[in-house]
Design a protein around this motif. Structure first.
Motif, mmCIF file in Angstrom:
data_model
loop_
_atom_site.group_PDB
_atom_site.id
_atom_site.type_symbol
_atom_site.label_atom_id
_atom_site.label_comp_id
_atom_site.label_asym_id
_atom_site.label_seq_id
_atom_site.Cartn_x
_atom_site.Cartn_y
_atom_site.Cartn_z
ATOM 1 N N MET A 1 0.843 -1.198 0.000
ATOM 2 C CA MET A 1 0.000 0.000 0.000
ATOM 3 C C MET A 1 0.879 1.250 0.000
ATOM 4 S SD MET A 1 -2.728 1.337 2.899
ATOM 5 C CE MET A 1 -3.866 -0.017 2.678
ATOM 6 N N ARG A 2 0.508 2.210 -0.845
ATOM 7 C CA ARG A 2 1.248 3.480 -0.873
ATOM 8 C C ARG A 2 0.493 4.501 -0.018
ATOM 9 N NH1 ARG A 2 1.966 4.346 -6.216
ATOM 10 N NH2 ARG A 2 3.992 3.326 -6.101
ATOM 11 N N ILE A 3 1.222 5.163 0.883
ATOM 12 C CA ILE A 3 0.605 6.151 1.761
ATOM 13 C C ILE A 3 1.274 7.507 1.576
ATOM 14 C CG2 ILE A 3 -0.125 4.458 3.478
ATOM 15 C CD1 ILE A 3 2.296 5.225 5.183
ATOM 16 N N LEU A 4 0.472 8.546 1.718
ATOM 17 C CA LEU A 4 0.993 9.913 1.758
ATOM 18 C C LEU A 4 1.128 10.300 3.223
ATOM 19 C CD1 LEU A 4 1.723 12.742 0.743
ATOM 20 C CD2 LEU A 4 -0.745 13.211 0.532
ATOM 21 N N MET A 5 2.347 10.607 3.621
ATOM 22 C CA MET A 5 2.615 11.011 5.001
ATOM 23 C C MET A 5 2.904 12.506 5.033
ATOM 24 S SD MET A 5 5.026 7.803 6.152
ATOM 25 C CE MET A 5 5.148 8.350 7.850
ATOM 26 N N VAL A 6 2.051 13.231 5.742
ATOM 27 C CA VAL A 6 2.229 14.675 5.878
ATOM 28 C C VAL A 6 3.026 14.926 7.154
ATOM 29 C CG1 VAL A 6 1.073 16.906 6.083
ATOM 30 C CG2 VAL A 6 0.056 15.081 4.685
ATOM 31 N N MET A 7 4.120 15.650 6.997
ATOM 32 C CA MET A 7 5.013 15.982 8.106
ATOM 33 C C MET A 7 5.604 14.743 8.774
ATOM 34 S SD MET A 7 4.223 18.736 11.102
ATOM 35 C CE MET A 7 5.455 19.919 11.617
ATOM 36 N N PRO A 8 6.083 13.761 8.014
ATOM 37 C CA PRO A 8 6.654 12.568 8.654
ATOM 38 C C PRO A 8 8.030 12.859 9.234
ATOM 39 C CG PRO A 8 6.987 12.438 6.307
ATOM 40 C CD PRO A 8 6.163 13.676 6.544
ATOM 41 N N ILE B 1 -3.929 8.491 3.577
ATOM 42 C CA ILE B 1 -3.257 9.739 3.918
ATOM 43 C C ILE B 1 -3.186 9.824 5.435
ATOM 44 C CG2 ILE B 1 -3.351 12.260 3.830
ATOM 45 C CD1 ILE B 1 -4.957 11.959 1.205
ATOM 46 N N VAL B 2 -1.986 10.015 5.983
ATOM 47 C CA VAL B 2 -1.817 10.108 7.431
ATOM 48 C C VAL B 2 -0.975 11.323 7.787
ATOM 49 C CG1 VAL B 2 -2.087 7.636 7.856
ATOM 50 C CG2 VAL B 2 0.180 8.545 7.372
ATOM 51 N N HIS B 3 -1.264 11.889 8.933
ATOM 52 C CA HIS B 3 -0.514 13.033 9.462
ATOM 53 C C HIS B 3 -0.167 12.698 10.905
ATOM 54 C CE1 HIS B 3 0.771 16.928 10.696
ATOM 55 N NE2 HIS B 3 0.101 17.639 9.817
ATOM 56 N N ARG C 1 2.967 17.568 13.955
ATOM 57 C CA ARG C 1 2.382 18.519 14.894
ATOM 58 C C ARG C 1 0.909 18.728 14.567
ATOM 59 N NH1 ARG C 1 7.181 22.758 13.611
ATOM 60 N NH2 ARG C 1 8.889 21.240 13.830
ATOM 61 N N GLU C 2 0.128 18.916 15.624
ATOM 62 C CA GLU C 2 -1.317 18.915 15.436
ATOM 63 C C GLU C 2 -1.876 20.154 14.753
ATOM 64 O OE1 GLU C 2 -0.687 19.411 19.989
ATOM 65 O OE2 GLU C 2 0.327 18.474 18.317
ATOM 66 N N GLU C 3 -1.076 21.231 14.624
ATOM 67 C CA GLU C 3 -1.610 22.475 14.071
ATOM 68 C C GLU C 3 -2.214 22.293 12.674
ATOM 69 O OE1 GLU C 3 1.624 23.784 16.984
ATOM 70 O OE2 GLU C 3 1.319 22.194 15.515
ATOM 71 N N THR C 4 -1.655 21.402 11.856
ATOM 72 C CA THR C 4 -2.144 21.237 10.486
ATOM 73 C C THR C 4 -2.842 19.897 10.264
ATOM 74 O OG1 THR C 4 0.081 20.490 9.875
ATOM 75 C CG2 THR C 4 -0.472 22.792 9.437
ATOM 76 N N MET C 5 -3.127 19.177 11.340
ATOM 77 C CA MET C 5 -3.756 17.869 11.177
ATOM 78 C C MET C 5 -5.173 17.955 10.608
ATOM 79 S SD MET C 5 -2.730 15.517 14.416
ATOM 80 C CE MET C 5 -1.075 14.860 14.604
ATOM 81 N N LEU C 6 -5.965 18.903 11.103
ATOM 82 C CA LEU C 6 -7.381 18.915 10.733
ATOM 83 C C LEU C 6 -7.615 19.140 9.242
ATOM 84 C CD1 LEU C 6 -10.261 18.599 11.583
ATOM 85 C CD2 LEU C 6 -10.315 21.028 12.212
ATOM 86 N N PRO C 7 -7.011 20.157 8.601
ATOM 87 C CA PRO C 7 -7.270 20.303 7.164
ATOM 88 C C PRO C 7 -6.822 19.098 6.352
ATOM 89 C CG PRO C 7 -5.536 21.816 7.883
ATOM 90 C CD PRO C 7 -6.170 21.253 9.115
ATOM 91 N N VAL C 8 -5.725 18.450 6.774
ATOM 92 C CA VAL C 8 -5.266 17.246 6.068
ATOM 93 C C VAL C 8 -6.270 16.116 6.268
ATOM 94 C CG1 VAL C 8 -3.472 15.474 5.991
ATOM 95 C CG2 VAL C 8 -2.837 17.896 6.155
ATOM 96 N N ALA C 9 -6.774 15.958 7.496
ATOM 97 C CA ALA C 9 -7.762 14.910 7.767
ATOM 98 C C ALA C 9 -9.052 15.162 6.996
ATOM 99 C CB ALA C 9 -8.048 14.846 9.267
ATOM 100 N N GLU C 10 -9.462 16.425 6.897
ATOM 101 C CA GLU C 10 -10.678 16.755 6.150
ATOM 102 C C GLU C 10 -10.509 16.455 4.663
ATOM 103 O OE1 GLU C 10 -12.440 20.357 8.964
ATOM 104 O OE2 GLU C 10 -11.091 20.834 7.291
ATOM 105 N N GLU C 11 -9.362 16.779 4.116
ATOM 106 C CA GLU C 11 -9.119 16.499 2.697
ATOM 107 C C GLU C 11 -9.029 14.998 2.456
ATOM 108 O OE1 GLU C 11 -8.983 17.580 -1.199
ATOM 109 O OE2 GLU C 11 -9.393 18.848 0.557
ATOM 110 N N ALA C 12 -8.354 14.283 3.352
ATOM 111 C CA ALA C 12 -8.264 12.830 3.221
ATOM 112 C C ALA C 12 -9.648 12.196 3.253
ATOM 113 C CB ALA C 12 -7.394 12.261 4.335
#
Length: 397
Positions: free
Chosen positions: A1-8, A74-76, A79-90
């Motif tokens: 499985m290919r995953i996009l990791m935001v801020m890994p 898609i996983v983030h 830091r939690e500051e940008t988690m929500l918009p990434v989770a909403e888009e995912a």
């Protein structure tokens, strides 16, 4: 499985690979050093950058990257500051590992208090204000002392005990220093020892990884000065904290990933201070690994694959202490190599050289380095940290 990791973080890429994932990494180059990000790029199948401060742009890049690289999740985990918009888009793309509503409910201090109240969990007296100016206007109505905190900052930033107008003015100055003008909470002052509860979830199943005892600076600030894992706790208290946090996760609809929850054990039972959908800071995953032999970071990716691996019992104690040197200009540093050579020292950081500046500690980011030790019990761990402190000499003027 290919995953996009935001801020890994760089170590996550190898751990994801070890669990069979191929990775695409997305970072903001303003948030880390070029050398660090070169290591991230080297560990990923593909590497991209964007400005995380541009929320619309971040969401657009996430969507475009997911389509281009045929990402399946898609996983983030940063830091939690940008988690929500990434989770909403995912979620919009059908690629979310965790519902965006759960991310919002756990990370936002105001939403978390509302969630807990709705489910009759962890009763705490609290008032929400749109700005700190409103707190000043309402100060005469509050039963002091109270704890004031911004709803959207982490790492002890902007958290202060307010006993009167002078504390309020100092708190307002700290918020201004962070450039924060958003909503704030004013809560009752919870008295009792502090702990952090680490959990890991997969497909809606929650597992207690362990509980860490925390030591913090005296009021009015609450900066963490030491962590000990596992916490020396009676079994009944451990069960009560684990049950409270598990019920909170169920109420939030949390389904995947680590959650770091701060708890005060009051005379009336455990009370949640706050929670974040990420791994604990302050090197807590390292303490877990040293004391339990459990790689919590790698276990996150096993959970992403649907497996919850049990943490198992502790085989000893791991402790981190954060240094508190005298602020000023560094004149000399000595004893670091000698302390680092001690057999029970597993990590030592003294990030100062002659000519550098030691800041006043006001939050997690301004602490003065740390030492991590292992020992057979808590008393021995405290003694070993003291031995390290005696060896290190840092003179300032």
């Amino acid at each position: 499985m290919r995953i996009l990791m935001v801020m890994p973080y760089r170590q996550f890429l190898g751990q994801a690979r070890a669990e069979g994932f191929s990775t695409v990494a997305l970072w903001d180059p303003a948030l880390e050093s070029p050398g660090y990000l070169r290591e991230v790029a080297a560990g990923a199948e593909a590497y991209l950058t964007t400005d995380f401060g541009d929320t619309a742009g971040l969401r657009r890049v996430v969507a475009e990257t997911a389509a281009k690289h045929r990402v399946e999740r898609i996983v983030h985990l940063g830091r939690e500051e940008t988690m929500l918009p990434v989770a909403e888009e995912a979620e919009r793309l059908g690629l979310a590992a965790n519902p965006s509503r759960a991310v919002a409910r756990l990370n936002d201090k105001s939403l978390l208090r509302r969630l807990l109240a709705e489910h009759g969990l962890s009763p705490v007296e609290v008032r929400r204000f749109d700005t700190s100016d409103q707190v000043r206007s309402a100060l005469g109505e509050l039963t002091l002392p109270v704890v004031a905190k911004p709803t959207a900052l982490a790492g002890s930033r902007g958290v202060r005990l307010i006993s009167g107008p002078a504390d309020l003015a100092a708190w307002e100055r700290s918020l201004a220093g962070y450039g924060y003008r958003g909503p704030v909470l004013v809560e009752e002052y919870l008295r009792g020892p502090e702990y952090s509860v680490e959990t890991l979830s997969a497909e809606g199943r929650h597992q207690l990884v362990g509980i860490t005892a925390k030591e913090v600076t005296a009021p009015p600030t609450f900066v963490e000065t030491a962590h000990t894992h596992p916490a020396p706790l009676p079994a009944a208290d451990e069960r009560a904290m684990a049950e409270l946090v598990t019920r909170m996760l169920d109420a939030a609809g949390h389904r995947f990933g680590p959650v770091h929850t701060e708890v005060v054990l009051t005379g009336a039972g455990p009370r949640v201070v706050e929670s974040q959908t990420r791994l604990g800071g302050g090197r807590i995953p390292l303490l877990v690994q040293l004391s339990r032999g459990y790689d919590l970071e790698r276990a996150v990716f096993a959970a992403l694959a649907g497996r919850l691996e049990p943490a198992g019992p502790a085989r000893g104690v791991a402790r981190i202490e954060f240094f508190d040197f005298r602020p000023g200009t560094v004149v000399s540093v000595s004893g670091v190599e000698q302390a680092g050579a001690l057999p029970f020292v597993h990590e030592l950081s003294v990030p100062f050289e002659p000519g550098g500046q030691v800041p006043v500690t006001v939050d997690a980011k301004t602490r003065h380095g740390h030492v991590v030790v292992t020992a057979p019990d808590v008393g021995a761990a405290v003694e070993r940290c003291a031995q390290v402190r005696q060896l290190i000499r840092l003179e300032t003027r």
